[in-house]
Design an enzyme around this catalytic site. Structure first.
Site, mmCIF file in Angstrom:
data_model
loop_
_atom_site.group_PDB
_atom_site.id
_atom_site.type_symbol
_atom_site.label_atom_id
_atom_site.label_comp_id
_atom_site.label_asym_id
_atom_site.label_seq_id
_atom_site.Cartn_x
_atom_site.Cartn_y
_atom_site.Cartn_z
ATOM 1 N N HIS A 73 -47.005 -16.857 61.924
ATOM 2 C CA HIS A 73 -46.141 -18.021 62.127
ATOM 3 C C HIS A 73 -46.774 -19.216 61.435
ATOM 4 O O HIS A 73 -47.996 -19.332 61.392
ATOM 5 C CB HIS A 73 -45.995 -18.311 63.632
ATOM 6 C CG HIS A 73 -44.840 -19.187 63.952
ATOM 7 N ND1 HIS A 73 -44.910 -20.553 63.881
ATOM 8 C CD2 HIS A 73 -43.571 -18.887 64.322
ATOM 9 C CE1 HIS A 73 -43.732 -21.053 64.201
ATOM 10 N NE2 HIS A 73 -42.897 -20.068 64.468
ATOM 11 N N ASP B 110 -40.092 -12.741 67.477
ATOM 12 C CA ASP B 110 -39.196 -11.717 66.936
ATOM 13 C C ASP B 110 -39.739 -10.299 67.034
ATOM 14 O O ASP B 110 -39.017 -9.346 66.759
ATOM 15 C CB ASP B 110 -38.876 -12.025 65.466
ATOM 16 C CG ASP B 110 -38.002 -13.241 65.350
ATOM 17 O OD1 ASP B 110 -37.184 -13.438 66.258
ATOM 18 O OD2 ASP B 110 -38.139 -13.994 64.382
HETATM 19 N N1 CMC Z 1 -47.995 -9.778 57.574
HETATM 20 C C1 CMC Z 1 -49.096 -9.684 56.784
HETATM 21 N N2 CMC Z 1 -49.770 -10.735 56.304
HETATM 22 C C2 CMC Z 1 -49.294 -11.941 56.625
HETATM 23 C C3 CMC Z 1 -48.148 -12.121 57.450
HETATM 24 C C4 CMC Z 1 -47.499 -10.971 57.925
HETATM 25 N N3 CMC Z 1 -46.410 -11.071 58.709
HETATM 26 N N4 CMC Z 1 -47.909 -13.433 57.605
HETATM 27 C C5 CMC Z 1 -48.853 -14.072 56.905
HETATM 28 N N5 CMC Z 1 -49.701 -13.162 56.322
HETATM 29 C C6 CMC Z 1 -50.902 -13.460 55.536
HETATM 30 C C7 CMC Z 1 -50.558 -13.897 54.131
HETATM 31 O O1 CMC Z 1 -50.525 -12.806 53.244
HETATM 32 C C8 CMC Z 1 -51.684 -14.847 53.828
HETATM 33 O O2 CMC Z 1 -52.847 -14.087 53.526
HETATM 34 P P1 CMC Z 1 -53.870 -14.593 52.368
HETATM 35 O O3 CMC Z 1 -54.382 -15.918 52.837
HETATM 36 O O4 CMC Z 1 -54.891 -13.533 52.291
HETATM 37 O O5 CMC Z 1 -53.046 -14.721 51.123
HETATM 38 C C9 CMC Z 1 -51.953 -15.546 55.166
HETATM 39 O O6 CMC Z 1 -51.544 -14.581 56.173
HETATM 40 C C10 CMC Z 1 -51.180 -16.851 55.358
HETATM 41 O O7 CMC Z 1 -49.822 -16.596 55.068
HETATM 42 P P2 CMC Z 1 -48.745 -17.697 54.631
HETATM 43 O O8 CMC Z 1 -47.601 -17.018 53.965
HETATM 44 O O9 CMC Z 1 -49.456 -18.799 53.893
HETATM 45 O O10 CMC Z 1 -48.306 -18.268 56.031
HETATM 46 P P3 CMC Z 1 -47.011 -19.149 56.296
HETATM 47 O O11 CMC Z 1 -47.367 -20.081 57.406
HETATM 48 O O12 CMC Z 1 -46.462 -19.768 55.064
HETATM 49 O O13 CMC Z 1 -45.938 -18.058 56.792
HETATM 50 C C11 CMC Z 1 -44.400 -16.810 58.062
HETATM 51 C C12 CMC Z 1 -45.404 -17.983 58.057
HETATM 52 C C13 CMC Z 1 -43.709 -16.753 59.436
HETATM 53 C C14 CMC Z 1 -43.310 -17.041 56.985
HETATM 54 C C15 CMC Z 1 -45.184 -15.504 57.790
HETATM 55 O O14 CMC Z 1 -46.179 -15.306 58.767
HETATM 56 C C16 CMC Z 1 -44.272 -14.279 57.692
HETATM 57 O O15 CMC Z 1 -43.706 -14.001 56.629
HETATM 58 N N6 CMC Z 1 -44.077 -13.512 58.839
HETATM 59 C C17 CMC Z 1 -43.163 -12.417 58.859
HETATM 60 C C18 CMC Z 1 -41.729 -12.943 59.087
HETATM 61 C C19 CMC Z 1 -41.506 -13.358 60.522
HETATM 62 O O16 CMC Z 1 -41.853 -12.657 61.458
HETATM 63 N N7 CMC Z 1 -40.867 -14.550 60.705
HETATM 64 C C20 CMC Z 1 -40.490 -15.037 62.026
HETATM 65 C C21 CMC Z 1 -41.135 -16.342 62.383
HETATM 66 S S1 CMC Z 1 -40.860 -16.755 64.132
HETATM 67 C C22 CMC Z 1 -39.139 -17.086 64.258
HETATM 68 C C23 CMC Z 1 -38.707 -18.348 63.580
HETATM 69 O O17 CMC Z 1 -39.338 -19.411 63.758
HETATM 70 O O18 CMC Z 1 -37.677 -18.317 62.886
#
Ligand code: CMC
Length: 427
Positions: free
Chosen positions: A303, A361
């Protein structure tokens, strides 16, 4: 004395006030920066930018805390009801018994849709995604309820809030029924909000439908868990749309459109698809390896704000167990996969180091499926519940005297000024 931050740009130095909230990090107020230093700040994705002042919801992502008007989400989910949480979000305080009776009456007696409104549904293809129907239908509400579109009238603002909270279940249930080719079921005034919604979705004229208190309570709790989440993408969309003075129905339609994306409200559908793809516990290590090799992400994990267990996920997990027990599906293979996957991920350094925990989720897809909803309805249910958060945030913005139209700046990287050339002189 006001704390200040000093910023030096070339020979210029500007002192900026530091603002303090009730909780959370201090905020550097950059409003006068452009006027005094002729520079903008750059923050795509708003990772370091507060876009507004708000009294509604507070999240401490490191500690895994979510408060609505100061009340922890787990206490609200356990002890309150969705309509009471709606009142709290809109008014700032929990209602007295008398206030709640009046509020409950106002919502209940606004659940019906204008008869002509039903013609809208017939205009959509039967296989239309229900979120597409939601975007169109909610936008169309402003064509039916002109008498609550004057945003400068506090009475009309409140009536539009009541109307949207009340009519959203009726519209969502119609979107569902339409896709199934079943007749629409009208709302009833003698049932609770969640019970009424389940009846409108699952009852058919051919037989009696009996409410199930365990499933009704679960539905109500799922609504509470999704009611608000401060300045997320869809809420910011609603605020931005509203900042131009657009009517509340149009603003909420904009929020629904934003919520539809898979990185936001669409993730619950993706999480369920992922669990189905893994299929059984033996396949988890291979799947986890694929995540570590960055071939795909673990859906329902991670998240932007929570760097700890999402407090909503804990309640959702408990609700999931209750629902599966009630529908006699405790052996659901997807639940087994989810629980084992969570255990493995929470102990794996890849996830631990990146502070990746289950979000709301992770368990919601299994729960909603057990309640009888197909995956394409999951985001619709999210939209239904989030409507109160959107409308509370919209109202707060409209009532804030410092509110201005939202107008971000940019770094322009296109062509510098040049003269037009006629077509025979090009290339
Ligand atoms: N699985 C594997 N690795 C992950 C994931 C994941 N779900 N989420 C983040 N990472 C890793 C990412 O690869 C990165 O690693 P590194 O630093 O080595 O490159 C690190 O963690 C930070 O990731 P980020 O993309 O910079 O983090 P973000 O804050 O931009 O992304 C997110 C947040 C929710 C988009 C992401 O965690 C994600 O894609 N999760 C899966 C989709 C999901 O479940 N979304 C629902 C969110 S809750 C409901 C809502 O609010 O709508």
């Amino acid at each position: 004395m006001v704390d200040t931050a000093k910023i030096s740009i070339g020979a210029k130095s500007v002192e900026l006030p530091i603002l303090k909230g009730t909780a959370g990090p201090d905020v550097v107020d950059v409003r006068k920066l452009y006027a005094e230093a002729d520079v903008f700040t750059y923050d795509p994705g708003f990772t370091s930018t507060a876009s507004c002042e708000s009294k509604i919801t507070y999240i401490d992502g490191d500690a895994g805390i979510l408060l609505h008007r100061g009340y922890p989400i787990d206490q609200l989910a356990e002890k309150s009801s969705f309509l009471e949480v709606c009142y709290l979000l809109l008014h700032g305080e929990l209602p007295t018994a008398e206030q709640f009776t009046e509020f409950d009456h106002n919502i209940t007696y606004h659940t019906m849709l204008h008869e002509q409104f039903d013609r809208f549904f017939a205009g959509f293809r039967r296989d239309a995604h229900p979120m597409a129907i939601m975007v169109g239908a909610v936008g169309a509400l402003s064509a039916f309820y002109h008498d609550s579109t004057n945003i400068d009238d506090p009475q009309q603002r409140m009536i539009s809030a009541h109307r949207m909270i009340a009519k959203m279940p009726t519209i969502a249930a119609r979107a569902f029924k339409y896709s199934k080719g079943q007749p629409f079921v009208h709302p009833r005034n003698d049932e609770s909000y969640a019970e009424n919604f389940l009846r409108m979705c699952f009852s058919v004229p051919a037989e009696d439908w009996k409410p199930n208190p365990v499933l009704t309570r679960a539905m109500d709790r799922i609504f509470i868990l999704h009611a608000d989440h401060e300045q997320n993408a869809s809420t910011s969309t609603v605020r931005l749309a509203g900042s131009s003075g657009a009517n509340p129905f149009a603003c909420i339609a904009a929020g629904i459109a934003c919520l539809w994306g898979p990185s936001h409200g669409g993730a619950n559908e993706e999480a369920l698809n992922m669990l189905a793809e893994i299929g059984s516990v033996e396949n988890i290590p291979e799947y986890v390896q694929g995540v570590k090799d960055r071939r795909y992400r673990l859906m329902g994990f991670g998240h932007r704000v929570y760097k700890n267990y999402d407090p909503r996920a804990k309640v959702m997990q408990a609700t999931c167990h209750e629902v599966l027990a009630e529908v006699g599906n405790t052996d659901d293979p997807l639940l087994k996969v989810a629980m084992e996957l969570e255990k493995i991920a929470l102990n794996d350094p890849y996830f631990v180091e990146r502070k990746l925990y289950p979000n709301v989720d992770f368990y919601s897809g299994i729960t909603l499926r057990a309640l009888g909803f197909p995956p394409e309805m999951f985001t619709v249910l999210f939209a239904l519940a989030r409507t109160v958060g959107w409308i509370a945030q919209w109202k707060e913005m409209v009532e804030d005297p410092s509110q201005k139209i939202g107008r971000p700046r940019q770094i322009y990287t296109g062509a510098a000024q040049r003269d037009y050339t006629s077509v025979d002189k090009r290339g």
